[in-house]
Write an enzyme that holds these catalytic residues in place. Structure first.
Site, PDB file in Angstrom:
ATOM      1  N   CYS A   1       0.836  -1.206   0.000  1.00 14.25           N
ATOM      2  CA  CYS A   1       0.000   0.000   0.000  1.00 14.25           C
ATOM      3  C   CYS A   1       0.872   1.257   0.000  1.00 14.25           C
ATOM      4  O   CYS A   1       1.401   1.651   1.040  1.00 14.25           O
ATOM      5  CB  CYS A   1      -0.918  -0.013   1.224  1.00 14.25           C
ATOM      6  SG  CYS A   1      -1.913   1.462   1.435  1.00 14.25           S
TER       7      CYS A   1
ATOM      8  N   CYS B   1      -0.301   4.167   2.121  1.00 19.34           N
ATOM      9  CA  CYS B   1      -0.110   3.986   3.569  1.00 19.34           C
ATOM     10  C   CYS B   1       1.345   4.225   3.962  1.00 19.34           C
ATOM     11  O   CYS B   1       1.630   4.828   4.986  1.00 19.34           O
ATOM     12  CB  CYS B   1      -0.458   2.572   4.001  1.00 19.34           C
ATOM     13  SG  CYS B   1      -2.072   2.019   3.520  1.00 19.34           S
ATOM     14  N   ASP B   2       2.266   3.682   3.185  1.00 19.40           N
ATOM     15  CA  ASP B   2       3.641   3.580   3.652  1.00 19.40           C
ATOM     16  C   ASP B   2       4.648   4.422   2.881  1.00 19.40           C
ATOM     17  O   ASP B   2       5.821   4.479   3.242  1.00 19.40           O
ATOM     18  CB  ASP B   2       4.090   2.108   3.602  1.00 19.40           C
ATOM     19  CG  ASP B   2       3.192   1.225   4.448  1.00 19.40           C
ATOM     20  OD1 ASP B   2       2.633   1.760   5.430  1.00 19.40           O
ATOM     21  OD2 ASP B   2       3.044   0.045   4.146  1.00 19.40           O
TER      22      ASP B   2
END
Lengths: 299, 103
Positions: free
Chosen positions: A130, A133-134
């Site tokens: 993701c 997200c990261d």
């Protein structure tokens, strides 16, 4: 005994729940992670009718509240097995088991993994599925994206704005993604294309430090800080129900009314074999599957 | 009990030296699954007093994120007697969080 148990609390499953509970049925939704499904990772939804610009998270949370306010029970448990006999289904989760007269399978898809050694150990330690997200962890660092579709191209572009260097590793010469995206990726100064290449090893001590890439028999090691795997998604239906008819990729085959080959088991959303997987087709499936399940209960 | 905002300054006192188990959630404002996890943690904080919940914003506390080698969020860890005993990456449902702490 529930009238209808719905496996999956994404847009398809929760829409099915709305239709079923409004028909005065006792409805249970089993969700393994969080309501909303994949859409919660979308920052802005622009193609759902009459809700321009809504965030994916807001969409999921509003839908969850709507369903709960209508009286649907939601349990956050991972479903491990569903077995059926002529008039009921037994749904076994990691914590409990439930009985329902009809089941709607709306379990969606999950990211396809590389299936390499160390992949699980390095997940959260350099391997991610993701980018939104990261990506923020890789400011000024070196990362790679693996994949050749629209998602992979989007992720490479997104990461090129954060990381110092992005390798885009793809097993073919040409991309499956849209021409416009491919053009942008080719124009980005810090994206290096590594084509006709497959990742064959993930290396590192405790966390990912490099990957080994194979181009036609020749291997090369690329040092990096993070790897974003974006090689498609796989349906979450495999081995859940014995005898369920699926296609060669594991998507559940159903009629136009979302009926599977097993009487009393219906399917909705991304896990169903179909051409277009969108929010609007997921909610549409949910309504159709619930209606078919209601007809089945009335028989 | 209330959720405690973890920082570099209070981490030792609130997490490592705490007699109760502590559930630590590393998160960021821009990460949607982190935002989805937040109401779950609030519910837990309201319902349970046998463990504490500490949230760490990784943008405000990059040192802590680095010290604990967090590179995917949300990342939930359980500390008992000052030691990390469990860690999971990604959104977790409430029941699984309780299981992690109770193990």
């Amino acid at each position: 005994m529930y009238d209808i148990a719905i496996v999956g609390g994404g847009p398809a499953g929760l829409t099915a729940a709305i239709y079923a509970v409004r028909a005065n049925k006792k409805v249970l939704v089993l969700e393994s992670v969080a309501c909303g499904g994949q859409i919660i990772n979308t920052s802005k939804i622009d193609n759902y009718p009459a809700a321009p610009g809504i965030t994916g998270l807001e969409f999921g949370q509003t839908l969850q509240k709507q369903v709960e306010d209508l009286g649907v029970e939601i349990e956050f448990e991972n479903v491990e097995k569903i077995s059926h006999d002529s008039n009921s289904n037994l749904i076994v989760t990691e914590d409990d088991q439930y009985k329902a007269k009809a089941v709607i399978l709306a379990s969606g898809t999950e990211p396809r993994k590389l299936n390499l050694d160390n992949e699980e150990i390095f997940t959260g330690f350099g391997v991610s599925y993701c980018a939104t997200c990261d990506g923020g962890f890789y400011n000024g660092k070196t990362v790679a994206v693996n994949g050749g579709g629209n998602s992979a191209l989007h992720e490479a572009l997104y990461l090129s704005g954060i990381a110092e260097k992005v390798f885009l590793i793809h097993r073919r010469e040409s991309f499956r993604g849209s021409e416009d995206l491919v053009k942008k990726v080719r124009a980005a100064k810090n994206i290096e294309l590594v084509l006709n290449s497959t990742i064959v090893a993930l290396n590192g001590d405790r966390r990912l430090q490099s990957i080994t890439v194979d181009h036609g028999g020749k291997t090369e090691e690329i040092s990096l800080d993070g790897l974003f795997v974006s090689i498609g998604r796989i349906p979450k239906a495999k081995d859940l129900i014995d005898g369920l008819k699926v296609d060669e990729s594991g998507y559940v085959i159903a009629t136009e009314n979302c009926e599977t080959n097993i009487s009393g088991i219906f399917v909705a959303g991304d896990v169903r074999k179909k051409d277009l997987r969108q929010l609007v087709t997921a909610t549409c499936d949910g309504a159709i599957a619930a209606t078919a399940a209601l007809n089945y209960l009335a028989e | 009990m209330k959720i405690i905002e973890g920082t570099k300054e209070n981490f030792a006192e609130k997490v490592l030296k705490n007699k109760k188990p502590v559930l630590v959630d590393f998160n960021a404002e821009w990460c949607p699954p982190c935002q989805a996890l937040h109401p779950v943690l609030e519910e837990l904080a309201e319902e349970r007093d046998d463990f504490l919940i500490v949230t760490v914003d990784i943008d405000e506390n990059p040192d802590l994120a680095e010290e604990y080698e967090v590179s995917s969020i949300p990342c939930v860890m359980v500390f008992k007697d000052g030691k990390e005993v469990d860690r999971r990456v990604g959104l977790q449902p409430k029941k699984r969080l309780i299981k992690m702490v109770s193990k």
